[in-house]
Design an enzyme around this catalytic site. Structure first.
Site, PDB file in Angstrom:
ATOM      1  CE1 TYR A 156     -11.671  47.772  42.400  1.00 55.59           C
ATOM      2  CE2 TYR A 156     -11.223  45.433  42.645  1.00 55.59           C
ATOM      3  CZ  TYR A 156     -11.241  46.578  41.867  1.00 55.59           C
ATOM      4  OH  TYR A 156     -10.829  46.516  40.559  1.00 55.59           O
ATOM      5  CE1 TYR A 190     -10.404  41.744  41.233  1.00 52.08           C
ATOM      6  CE2 TYR A 190      -8.742  43.422  40.831  1.00 52.08           C
ATOM      7  CZ  TYR A 190     -10.011  42.924  40.624  1.00 52.08           C
ATOM      8  OH  TYR A 190     -10.875  43.580  39.791  1.00 52.08           O
ATOM      9  NE  ARG A 211     -10.792  41.003  35.750  1.00 53.22           N
ATOM     10  CZ  ARG A 211     -11.026  42.176  35.134  1.00 53.22           C
ATOM     11  NH1 ARG A 211     -11.535  43.180  35.824  1.00 53.22           N
ATOM     12  NH2 ARG A 211     -10.734  42.319  33.852  1.00 53.22           N
ATOM     13  CG  HIS A 214      -7.769  45.584  36.182  1.00 57.53           C
ATOM     14  ND1 HIS A 214      -7.714  44.369  36.821  1.00 57.53           N
ATOM     15  CD2 HIS A 214      -8.950  46.136  36.560  1.00 57.53           C
ATOM     16  CE1 HIS A 214      -8.820  44.186  37.531  1.00 57.53           C
ATOM     17  NE2 HIS A 214      -9.583  45.250  37.395  1.00 57.53           N
ATOM     18  CG  HIS A 216     -12.074  49.113  36.919  1.00 58.71           C
ATOM     19  ND1 HIS A 216     -12.874  48.228  36.244  1.00 58.71           N
ATOM     20  CD2 HIS A 216     -11.499  48.410  37.932  1.00 58.71           C
ATOM     21  CE1 HIS A 216     -12.796  47.040  36.818  1.00 58.71           C
ATOM     22  NE2 HIS A 216     -11.960  47.117  37.841  1.00 58.71           N
TER      23      HIS A 216
END
Length: 285
Positions: A156, A190, A211, A214, A216
Site C-alpha cells: 500500500y 502480502y 494475508r 484480496h 477491500h
C-alpha cells in the site's frame, strides 16, 4: 477503606460504575474486572507491565494518517474479526462482512464507471463487475463502492516512502440497475507491516504474518447495514492462515483469465486480463 490485593478490583469497579453514561459504566466496569483477572491469572510482573505500556506507547506513535498500528494490533489478536462477527449478523443471503484493516483512507476520489484506478501502476489488468442488490434481489442504484487494495508487489502507499499520495483506491457508483464496473490490477498477497510494534510481537511467535490476495470494499448506503468486506482470490496462498482471521468461503472468488480483446468497460486490450464477477448483497436495516 484501605486498598489491598483482595479489594482493589471491587473498589475500582465501584468508581467506574459512576460513569454518567450507563453504557460507559458497563464497559469500564467489565474492563476493570477482566484486566484485573488477567493480571491475577498470569501473575503479571512490574517489568511486564512496564513493557506493555512501552509497547502501547510505541504503537500509538506509529499511527499516522496513512497507517493505524492499533487497528493492526486488534486485527492480529482476532479482536477486530470478533467485533465484526458480533455486530454484523446478516442473513444468509447478504454478503458477509470482514475486517476494515489498517489502510483505509477517507476521501478517496469518486470516479466514473470503468475508471482504471491503477492509473499506470504495473500489474495484470483486472476488471471487477457485478451488481449491488438487496436481499430480495432488487438493485441498489447510485450506491457507492469505496475500493482499495495493495499493488502487484503487495504494498500500500503507506508502506512506500517515495509515495505521498493516494493510490489504488477509488469510489465507484452503481448504475440504475445496480451494476458496477471497476478496472484495476491484480493485487498480491502480502505480509502485514512488520517494521513496528505489532511486527515485533508477531516475530516472537510462529504466527504466519501474511494475508491472501484480496481487494477491500466498503458500501455504506442509507437504508442498509454498512458492509465492510473483501474479495479474496481463489487459490491464493494463506487463505487458511490469514493473519487477521478475515477469510470467509463466500468471499473467495475466481480471478478468471480472459483472452485479449473486448473488455467489460468497452475497451479493447492487447493482452489477456483477469475478470471477477461478484454481486454484493446488502442487508436492510
Amino acid at each position: 477503606m484501605f486498598v489491598d490485593e483482595d479489594n482493589i478490583t471491587e473498589l475500582a469497579v465501584e468508581r467506574w460504575a459512576t460513569a454518567h453514561s450507563p453504557r460507559l459504566a458497563e464497559l469500564m466496569s467489565a474492563l476493570v474486572r477482566h484486566l484485573h483477572a488477567f493480571a491475577r491469572e498470569v501473575r503479571l510482573t512490574e517489568d511486564e507491565w512496564a513493557a506493555a505500556i512501552q509497547w502501547l506507547t510505541a504503537a500509538g506513535q506509529t499511527c499516522d494518517d496513512k497507517r493505524q498500528e492499533l487497528i493492526l494490533a486488534s486485527d492480529v489478536l482476532g479482536l477486530s474479526m470478533l467485533v465484526v462477527q458480533l455486530n454484523n449478523r446478516f442473513t444468509a443471503e447478504a454478503t458477509p462482512a470482514t475486517v476494515l484493516g489498517p489502510f483505509h483512507i477517507d476521501g478517496s476520489p469518486t470516479v466514473p464507471r470503468g475508471f482504471d484506478m491503477s492509473d499506470g501502476i504495473p500489474g495484470t489488468p483486472l476488471f471487477v463487475t457485478g451488481k449491488v442488490t438487496d436481499t430480495e434481489g432488487r438493485p441498489v442504484a447510485d450506491a457507492v463502492l469505496d475500493v482499495w487494495q495493495a499493488d502487484a508487489d503487495g504494498a500500500y502507499e503507506a508502506q512506500l516512502p517515495e509515495v505521498d499520495e493516494a493510490r489504488l483506491r477509488a469510489r465507484y457508483r452503481t448504475a440504475a440497475d445496480g451494476s458496477y464496473c471497476i478496472r484495476t490490477i491484480a493485487p498480491r498477497g502480502y505480509a502485514i507491516p512488520m517494521d513496528g510494534p505489532v511486527g515485533d510481537l508477531v516475530r516472537a511467535t510462529d504466527i504466519s504474518y501474511f494475508r491472501p490476495a484480496h481487494i477491500h470494499f466498503l458500501i455504506d448506503e442509507p437504508g442498509y447495514r454498512k458492509l465492510i468486506t473483501h474479495l479474496f482470490r481463489a487459490g491464493s496462498d494463506y487463505l487458511d492462515s490469514d493473519v487477521v482471521f478475515g477469510t470467509k468461503d463466500a468471499l473467495i472468488v475466481p480471478f478468471t483469465v480472459r483472452p485479449a480483446g473486448g473488455a467489460p468497460d468497452g475497451s479493447r486490450l492487447d493482452a489477456p486480463y483477469l475478470h471477477v464477477e461478484y454481486d454484493f448483497v446488502l442487508q436492510s436495516g
